[in-house]
Design a protein around this motif. Structure first.
Motif, PDB file in Angstrom:
ATOM      1  N   GLU A 170       0.803  -1.219   0.000  1.00 34.97           N
ATOM      2  CA  GLU A 170       0.000   0.000   0.000  1.00 34.97           C
ATOM      3  C   GLU A 170       0.839   1.274   0.000  1.00 34.97           C
ATOM      4  O   GLU A 170       0.697   2.106  -0.871  1.00 34.97           O
ATOM      5  N   ASP A 171       1.693   1.448   0.985  1.00 34.14           N
ATOM      6  CA  ASP A 171       2.465   2.688   1.109  1.00 34.14           C
ATOM      7  C   ASP A 171       3.965   2.444   1.235  1.00 34.14           C
ATOM      8  O   ASP A 171       4.680   3.287   1.765  1.00 34.14           O
ATOM      9  N   GLU A 172       4.430   1.284   0.768  1.00 35.79           N
ATOM     10  CA  GLU A 172       5.855   0.998   0.908  1.00 35.79           C
ATOM     11  C   GLU A 172       6.309  -0.060  -0.088  1.00 35.79           C
ATOM     12  O   GLU A 172       5.516  -0.844  -0.594  1.00 35.79           O
TER      13      GLU A 172
ATOM     14  N   LYS B 180      10.023   5.902  -7.103  1.00 34.43           N
ATOM     15  CA  LYS B 180       9.263   6.898  -6.344  1.00 34.43           C
ATOM     16  C   LYS B 180      10.117   7.425  -5.203  1.00 34.43           C
ATOM     17  O   LYS B 180      11.091   6.795  -4.799  1.00 34.43           O
TER      18      LYS B 180
ATOM     19  N   MET C 129       6.888   8.246   0.148  1.00 36.74           N
ATOM     20  CA  MET C 129       6.410   9.547   0.627  1.00 36.74           C
ATOM     21  C   MET C 129       5.008   9.811   0.090  1.00 36.74           C
ATOM     22  O   MET C 129       4.695   9.441  -1.047  1.00 36.74           O
ATOM     23  N   ARG C 130       4.191  10.431   0.889  1.00 42.59           N
ATOM     24  CA  ARG C 130       2.811  10.749   0.478  1.00 42.59           C
ATOM     25  C   ARG C 130       2.832  11.607  -0.788  1.00 42.59           C
ATOM     26  O   ARG C 130       3.595  12.548  -0.896  1.00 42.59           O
ATOM     27  N   GLY C 131       1.964  11.228  -1.738  1.00 42.00           N
ATOM     28  CA  GLY C 131       1.847  11.987  -2.972  1.00 42.00           C
ATOM     29  C   GLY C 131       2.955  11.740  -3.966  1.00 42.00           C
ATOM     30  O   GLY C 131       3.017  12.393  -5.004  1.00 42.00           O
TER      31      GLY C 131
ATOM     32  N   THR D 223       4.946  10.231  -6.936  1.00 41.20           N
ATOM     33  CA  THR D 223       4.562   9.589  -8.195  1.00 41.20           C
ATOM     34  C   THR D 223       5.815   9.092  -8.881  1.00 41.20           C
ATOM     35  O   THR D 223       6.924   9.497  -8.546  1.00 41.20           O
TER      36      THR D 223
END
Length: 123
Positions: A35-37, A86, A109-111, A113
């Motif tokens: 998800e985020d990593e 990213k 990092m959030r956002g 791309t």
């Protein structure tokens, strides 16, 4: 000129040089994005955590390890670099070594791309 990948000759063994400078196996790691990593698992049996160095610089994860096997009079080395597309939160990267597997978690990092330029596909 290709580097030799077979057993070292007897004179090379006496120098302490490894018969293979870098790991050549394609299946010694698994990399996926959760998800985020990013999660990277690397098979490194025979190494101890204090024989490994994991570092991060400019979007590249560098893994280096060296082990002296005194009983077999042999040195084992491992070196691999991984580039990530990213932005990674470098202060939150963690590494854990369990049962011969090095697991590195790299939070995105959030956002963030994928960087680069989109290339048009012609067809």
């Amino acid at each position: 000129m290709a580097l030799p990948t077979g057993p070292a000759t007897s004179w090379l063994q006496r120098t302490g040089f490894p018969s293979q400078l870098f790991e050549t196996g394609d299946n010694d790691y698994e990399l996926y994005e959760a998800e985020d990593e990013f999660v990277l698992s690397v098979e490194m049996p025979g190494f101890e955590p204090d024989e490994m160095n994991v570092s991060w610089s400019d979007g590249v994860l560098n893994i280096v390890a060296e082990h002296e096997d005194e009983q077999r009079d042999r040195r084992e080395t491992y070196h691999r670099r991984f580039r990530f597309p990213k932005d990674v939160a470098e202060d939150e990267i963690t590494a854990k070594y369990t049962n011969g597997i090095l697991e590195v978690r790299l939070p995105v990092m959030r956002g963030a791309t994928v960087s680069g330029t989109e290339i048009e596909i012609q067809g």
